[in-house]
Design a protein around this motif. Structure first.
Motif, PDB file in Angstrom:
ATOM      1  N   ASP A   6       0.874  -1.160   0.000  1.00  0.00           N
ATOM      2  CA  ASP A   6       0.000   0.000   0.000  1.00  0.00           C
ATOM      3  C   ASP A   6       0.918   1.217   0.000  1.00  0.00           C
ATOM      4  O   ASP A   6       2.117   1.081  -0.249  1.00  0.00           O
ATOM      5  N   GLN A   7       0.401   2.389   0.279  1.00  0.00           N
ATOM      6  CA  GLN A   7       1.227   3.592   0.208  1.00  0.00           C
ATOM      7  C   GLN A   7       2.249   3.675   1.331  1.00  0.00           C
ATOM      8  O   GLN A   7       3.225   4.391   1.220  1.00  0.00           O
ATOM      9  N   LYS A   8       2.041   2.935   2.411  1.00  0.00           N
ATOM     10  CA  LYS A   8       2.941   3.032   3.553  1.00  0.00           C
ATOM     11  C   LYS A   8       3.797   1.791   3.772  1.00  0.00           C
ATOM     12  O   LYS A   8       4.867   1.884   4.359  1.00  0.00           O
ATOM     13  N   THR A   9       3.332   0.630   3.327  1.00  0.00           N
ATOM     14  CA  THR A   9       4.050  -0.610   3.627  1.00  0.00           C
ATOM     15  C   THR A   9       4.167  -1.524   2.412  1.00  0.00           C
ATOM     16  O   THR A   9       3.365  -1.460   1.484  1.00  0.00           O
ATOM     17  N   ILE A  10       5.172  -2.383   2.486  1.00  0.00           N
ATOM     18  CA  ILE A  10       5.327  -3.487   1.541  1.00  0.00           C
ATOM     19  C   ILE A  10       5.539  -4.741   2.381  1.00  0.00           C
ATOM     20  O   ILE A  10       6.390  -4.759   3.270  1.00  0.00           O
ATOM     21  N   PHE A  11       4.756  -5.775   2.106  1.00  0.00           N
ATOM     22  CA  PHE A  11       4.852  -7.029   2.840  1.00  0.00           C
ATOM     23  C   PHE A  11       5.249  -8.144   1.894  1.00  0.00           C
ATOM     24  O   PHE A  11       4.748  -8.228   0.778  1.00  0.00           O
ATOM     25  N   ARG A  12       6.116  -9.009   2.351  1.00  0.00           N
ATOM     26  CA  ARG A  12       6.514 -10.182   1.577  1.00  0.00           C
ATOM     27  C   ARG A  12       6.569 -11.378   2.513  1.00  0.00           C
ATOM     28  O   ARG A  12       7.276 -11.355   3.521  1.00  0.00           O
ATOM     29  N   ALA A  13       5.805 -12.414   2.196  1.00  0.00           N
ATOM     30  CA  ALA A  13       5.843 -13.657   2.960  1.00  0.00           C
ATOM     31  C   ALA A  13       7.030 -14.493   2.509  1.00  0.00           C
ATOM     32  O   ALA A  13       7.404 -14.477   1.335  1.00  0.00           O
ATOM     33  N   GLY A  17       8.361 -16.915   7.572  1.00  0.00           N
ATOM     34  CA  GLY A  17       7.468 -15.896   8.121  1.00  0.00           C
ATOM     35  C   GLY A  17       7.246 -14.807   7.105  1.00  0.00           C
ATOM     36  O   GLY A  17       6.538 -14.987   6.134  1.00  0.00           O
ATOM     37  N   GLY A  18       7.898 -13.670   7.315  1.00  0.00           N
ATOM     38  CA  GLY A  18       7.748 -12.585   6.363  1.00  0.00           C
ATOM     39  C   GLY A  18       8.461 -11.335   6.811  1.00  0.00           C
ATOM     40  O   GLY A  18       9.042 -11.281   7.900  1.00  0.00           O
ATOM     41  N   PHE A  19       8.400 -10.319   5.960  1.00  0.00           N
ATOM     42  CA  PHE A  19       9.002  -9.026   6.233  1.00  0.00           C
ATOM     43  C   PHE A  19       8.013  -7.940   5.880  1.00  0.00           C
ATOM     44  O   PHE A  19       7.299  -8.034   4.888  1.00  0.00           O
ATOM     45  N   LEU A  20       7.980  -6.914   6.690  1.00  0.00           N
ATOM     46  CA  LEU A  20       7.146  -5.757   6.441  1.00  0.00           C
ATOM     47  C   LEU A  20       8.058  -4.537   6.413  1.00  0.00           C
ATOM     48  O   LEU A  20       8.785  -4.282   7.362  1.00  0.00           O
ATOM     49  N   LEU A  21       8.026  -3.821   5.307  1.00  0.00           N
ATOM     50  CA  LEU A  21       8.808  -2.600   5.158  1.00  0.00           C
ATOM     51  C   LEU A  21       7.888  -1.404   5.344  1.00  0.00           C
ATOM     52  O   LEU A  21       6.884  -1.276   4.640  1.00  0.00           O
ATOM     53  N   GLY A  30      10.705  -8.026  10.878  1.00  0.00           N
ATOM     54  CA  GLY A  30      10.657  -9.455  10.607  1.00  0.00           C
ATOM     55  C   GLY A  30       9.424 -10.051  11.262  1.00  0.00           C
ATOM     56  O   GLY A  30       9.127  -9.749  12.418  1.00  0.00           O
ATOM     57  N   PHE A  31       8.673 -10.844  10.513  1.00  0.00           N
ATOM     58  CA  PHE A  31       7.448 -11.458  11.019  1.00  0.00           C
ATOM     59  C   PHE A  31       7.635 -12.949  11.230  1.00  0.00           C
ATOM     60  O   PHE A  31       8.233 -13.634  10.392  1.00  0.00           O
ATOM     61  N   THR A  32       7.088 -13.446  12.321  1.00  0.00           N
ATOM     62  CA  THR A  32       7.010 -14.885  12.546  1.00  0.00           C
ATOM     63  C   THR A  32       5.994 -15.459  11.559  1.00  0.00           C
ATOM     64  O   THR A  32       5.219 -14.710  10.949  1.00  0.00           O
ATOM     65  N   PRO A  33       5.945 -16.772  11.409  1.00  0.00           N
ATOM     66  CA  PRO A  33       4.915 -17.358  10.550  1.00  0.00           C
ATOM     67  C   PRO A  33       3.494 -16.967  10.969  1.00  0.00           C
ATOM     68  O   PRO A  33       2.638 -16.714  10.122  1.00  0.00           O
ATOM     69  N   VAL A  34       3.244 -16.904  12.266  1.00  0.00           N
ATOM     70  CA  VAL A  34       1.917 -16.510  12.750  1.00  0.00           C
ATOM     71  C   VAL A  34       1.612 -15.072  12.338  1.00  0.00           C
ATOM     72  O   VAL A  34       0.525 -14.768  11.837  1.00  0.00           O
ATOM     73  N   ALA A  35       2.556 -14.169  12.543  1.00  0.00           N
ATOM     74  CA  ALA A  35       2.355 -12.763  12.169  1.00  0.00           C
ATOM     75  C   ALA A  35       2.162 -12.620  10.663  1.00  0.00           C
ATOM     76  O   ALA A  35       1.363 -11.796  10.208  1.00  0.00           O
ATOM     77  N   LEU A  77       2.422  -3.129  16.188  1.00  0.00           N
ATOM     78  CA  LEU A  77       2.090  -2.460  14.926  1.00  0.00           C
ATOM     79  C   LEU A  77       1.486  -1.081  15.176  1.00  0.00           C
ATOM     80  O   LEU A  77       1.805  -0.115  14.471  1.00  0.00           O
ATOM     81  N   ARG A  78       0.653  -0.984  16.190  1.00  0.00           N
ATOM     82  CA  ARG A  78       0.055   0.320  16.525  1.00  0.00           C
ATOM     83  C   ARG A  78       1.113   1.293  17.046  1.00  0.00           C
ATOM     84  O   ARG A  78       1.087   2.474  16.721  1.00  0.00           O
TER      85      ARG A  78
END
Length: 87
Positions: A6-13, A17-21, A30-35, A77-78
């Motif tokens: 979106d305009q603020k974040t990029i997520f890649r699984a 787990g994954g990464f959120l920029l 860095g995201f756990t598999p659950v996140a 996140l908040r």
């Protein structure tokens, strides 16, 4: 692997787990598999109950543990301005 932007974040699984920029801050989380399962649900505007349901569908975890993990994720996140509380 799913990717979302979106305009603020990029997520890649990833397999782990994954990464959120956070594009505006330049911060990577860095995201756990659950996140990684919960983030697309939460970022779509769905609430905690929907995220818990998604986690329970994908992992052998009890509901109380899933809620605890997701409560911590949502708080973080908040705090970073990546998820807003719905009125």
């Amino acid at each position: 692997m799913p990717s979302y932007a979106d305009q603020k974040t990029i997520f890649r699984a990833t397999d782990e787990g994954g990464f959120l920029l956070d594009v505006t801050a330049g911060t990577v989380f860095g995201f756990t598999p659950v996140a990684a399962v919960a983030w697309p649900v939460l970022s779509s505007g769905s609430g905690l109950d929907a995220a818990v349901a998604a986690v329970l569908e994908n992992f052998d975890i009890d509901e109380a543990t899933a809620r605890t993990h997701l409560d911590h994720l949502i708080t973080s996140l908040r705090e970073h301005g990546l998820l807003e509380r719905k009125p």
